[in-house]
Design a protein around this motif. Structure first.
Motif, mmCIF file in Angstrom:
data_model
loop_
_atom_site.group_PDB
_atom_site.id
_atom_site.type_symbol
_atom_site.label_atom_id
_atom_site.label_comp_id
_atom_site.label_asym_id
_atom_site.label_seq_id
_atom_site.Cartn_x
_atom_site.Cartn_y
_atom_site.Cartn_z
ATOM 1 N N ILE A 134 -45.997 -13.208 -15.772
ATOM 2 C CA ILE A 134 -46.107 -12.100 -14.820
ATOM 3 C C ILE A 134 -44.716 -11.617 -14.432
ATOM 4 O O ILE A 134 -44.469 -10.410 -14.288
ATOM 5 N N ARG A 135 -43.799 -12.559 -14.259
ATOM 6 C CA ARG A 135 -42.415 -12.179 -13.978
ATOM 7 C C ARG A 135 -41.867 -11.289 -15.083
ATOM 8 O O ARG A 135 -41.246 -10.254 -14.826
ATOM 9 N N ARG A 136 -42.055 -11.714 -16.326
ATOM 10 C CA ARG A 136 -41.600 -10.921 -17.464
ATOM 11 C C ARG A 136 -42.203 -9.518 -17.432
ATOM 12 O O ARG A 136 -41.509 -8.525 -17.670
ATOM 13 N N ALA A 137 -43.495 -9.418 -17.090
ATOM 14 C CA ALA A 137 -44.152 -8.118 -17.016
ATOM 15 C C ALA A 137 -43.577 -7.262 -15.891
ATOM 16 O O ALA A 137 -43.336 -6.055 -16.061
ATOM 17 N N MET A 138 -43.339 -7.873 -14.733
ATOM 18 C CA MET A 138 -42.789 -7.133 -13.596
ATOM 19 C C MET A 138 -41.390 -6.628 -13.897
ATOM 20 O O MET A 138 -41.034 -5.490 -13.582
ATOM 21 N N VAL A 139 -40.576 -7.467 -14.519
ATOM 22 C CA VAL A 139 -39.221 -7.070 -14.884
ATOM 23 C C VAL A 139 -39.241 -5.959 -15.924
ATOM 24 O O VAL A 139 -38.449 -5.013 -15.868
ATOM 25 N N LYS A 170 -37.138 7.329 -23.932
ATOM 26 C CA LYS A 170 -38.216 7.562 -22.972
ATOM 27 C C LYS A 170 -38.571 6.307 -22.176
ATOM 28 O O LYS A 170 -39.154 6.395 -21.101
ATOM 29 N N ARG A 171 -38.266 5.146 -22.691
ATOM 30 C CA ARG A 171 -38.555 3.885 -22.008
ATOM 31 C C ARG A 171 -40.012 3.822 -21.537
ATOM 32 O O ARG A 171 -40.311 3.537 -20.374
ATOM 33 N N ALA A 172 -40.917 4.069 -22.463
ATOM 34 C CA ALA A 172 -42.345 4.073 -22.135
ATOM 35 C C ALA A 172 -42.824 2.720 -21.622
ATOM 36 O O ALA A 172 -43.838 2.644 -20.921
ATOM 37 N N TYR A 173 -42.097 1.631 -21.937
ATOM 38 C CA TYR A 173 -42.533 0.302 -21.503
ATOM 39 C C TYR A 173 -42.561 0.168 -19.993
ATOM 40 O O TYR A 173 -43.276 -0.675 -19.452
ATOM 41 N N HIS A 174 -41.799 1.006 -19.249
ATOM 42 C CA HIS A 174 -41.872 0.964 -17.788
ATOM 43 C C HIS A 174 -43.271 1.324 -17.292
ATOM 44 O O HIS A 174 -43.659 0.921 -16.184
ATOM 45 N N LYS A 179 -50.799 -6.238 -17.605
ATOM 46 C CA LYS A 179 -51.595 -6.981 -18.578
ATOM 47 C C LYS A 179 -51.057 -6.771 -19.984
ATOM 48 O O LYS A 179 -50.980 -7.726 -20.779
ATOM 49 N N PHE A 180 -50.679 -5.544 -20.309
ATOM 50 C CA PHE A 180 -50.119 -5.258 -21.635
ATOM 51 C C PHE A 180 -48.890 -6.122 -21.889
ATOM 52 O O PHE A 180 -48.778 -6.777 -22.935
ATOM 53 N N HIS A 181 -47.959 -6.157 -20.949
ATOM 54 C CA HIS A 181 -46.729 -6.936 -21.135
ATOM 55 C C HIS A 181 -47.017 -8.433 -21.163
ATOM 56 O O HIS A 181 -46.406 -9.177 -21.935
ATOM 57 N N PHE A 182 -47.920 -8.885 -20.316
ATOM 58 C CA PHE A 182 -48.292 -10.296 -20.278
ATOM 59 C C PHE A 182 -48.799 -10.739 -21.647
ATOM 60 O O PHE A 182 -48.328 -11.737 -22.219
ATOM 61 N N LEU A 183 -49.753 -9.999 -22.189
ATOM 62 C CA LEU A 183 -50.348 -10.369 -23.471
ATOM 63 C C LEU A 183 -49.365 -10.187 -24.624
ATOM 64 O O LEU A 183 -49.395 -10.962 -25.592
ATOM 65 N N GLN A 184 -48.495 -9.202 -24.516
ATOM 66 C CA GLN A 184 -47.509 -8.975 -25.572
ATOM 67 C C GLN A 184 -46.540 -10.143 -25.697
ATOM 68 O O GLN A 184 -46.038 -10.437 -26.788
#
Length: 366
Positions: A134-139, A170-174, A179-184
């Protein structure tokens, strides 16, 4: 071979962890990483078979260490993922305190749900892995990867058209979901977990509360670099608020205040009698200076060596790079030697300061 996962931690020693561990004495078998941060040094030491003790005063950094260093085999499985992401987002602590402060209201509701669900996992190691992810996703969703921006600036930088116009990206990852980042990142974190068959332990405390309790051959010190931008509570304290569901306060002994930093280092060095070898990371942009640190260290040790290497920090972009020399102070504790073993000829020369200018590296903090 298991690999250290992507953590995105400002000041992380990931790119020079091998160089630092290469300096440890051959007879050492245990390491205390007293300011473990993102745990890159601890992870390298664990790889090399040391018994590793980590400590960090930030709760989120403890969870990184508990997941990657103390944990030897526990992974997150499909059932755990189902638990974490089940249910409907709701208004809780994060929504009430941080909606339109760091994230949009709906995003904060999602965080409230995930925080509630993480508590349902069936082991502390699983909870720590979940917090680290979750930290990774928030960052990943936060511009500049740190939580000290204004909401207006966050909105501006999360605008993909503005980002493209200003930075050509564009930095679309922001704007991807938590959930997307967590699973990635899930497979990368799970595959990074391994055992070195040692009793590695993670602590979450003020370092001064542990120095008399922990015994190790080597203590590695990587405190915040006073005089630089490194305010770790300001960068990551929000995540402790998320974990504890309360607003936390800046901690004492933070190694940030330039007025008290020399006194704090002196206090630290005076309490390291349990450790035969001390290794301190610092750089030429920080206070105290190299000369001032040497003067302090020489009060407690006869044998002090400094090696250095060029190290580049990329703070915000291609035009704003700060070139630094990274120092590694190496100390053999004379009091430890006097108390525990007969005096021997030492490999260190009292008057010698070695300058080992190695290859420059780019350490991206974005």
């Amino acid at each position: 071979m298991p690999k250290y996962p992507t953590v995105n931690y400002i000041g992380n020693k990931e790119k020079i962890a091998k160089w630092i561990c290469d300096q440890f004495p051959k007879e050492a078998t245990s390491v205390f990483d007293a300011f473990s941060g993102g745990c890159s040094l601890s992870y390298e030491a664990k790889h090399r078979g040391y018994e590793v003790y980590t400590n960090d005063i930030l709760k989120i950094n403890f969870h990184i260490a508990n997941a990657l260093i103390q944990n030897n085999e526990t992974l997150l499985n499909e059932k755990d993922i189902e638990i974490i992401f089940s249910g409907e987002p709701f208004k809780g602590f994060m929504t009430e305190n941080y909606a339109e402060v760091y994230f949009f209201e709906q995003e904060c509701k999602e965080l409230d749900l995930y925080r509630n669900n993480i508590e349902k996992l069936d082991s502390e190691a699983k909870k720590s892995i979940a917090f680290a992810l979750i930290r990774r996703a928030m960052v990943r969703k936060m511009p500049y990867s740190r939580f000290n921006l204004t909401w207006a600036k966050i909105i501006q930088l999360r605008d993909e058209e503005y980002s493209y116009e200003k930075y050509k990206r564009k930095r679309a990852y922001h704007n991807q979901s938590f959930k997307f980042h967590f699973l990635q990142n899930l497979d990368e974190y799970n595959s990074s977990i391994f055992t070195n068959n040692k009793n590695n332990i993670a602590y979450n405390d003020d370092v001064f509360n542990l120095l008399d309790q922990i015994k190790a051959d080597v203590i590695y010190l990587d405190p915040p670099y006073s005089g630089t931008m490194n305010n770790y509570f300001g960068f990551y304290g929000l995540m402790d608020d998320f974990i504890l569901s309360e607003k936390t306060r800046p901690f004492n002994n933070n190694f940030i205040d330039k007025k008290t930093i020399a006194e704090l280092f002196d206090k630290l060095f005076s309490k390291l009698k349990n450790f035969k070898y001390w290794y301190l990371s610092y750089n030429n942009s920080s206070l105290p200076t190299k000369e001032e640190l040497l003067s302090l260290l020489n009060q407690y040790a006869n044998h002090v060596e400094v090696i250095e290497r060029d190290h580049h920090y990329q703070i915000t972009g291609k035009e704003k790079k700060q070139k630094n020399k990274e120092y590694l102070f190496i100390v053999q504790n004379k009091h430890y030697q006097t108390q525990t073993e007969p005096k021997k000829n030492n490999i260190f020369n009292d008057e010698r300061i070695i300058h080992s200018n190695l290859m420059s590296e780019i350490d991206s903090l974005v």
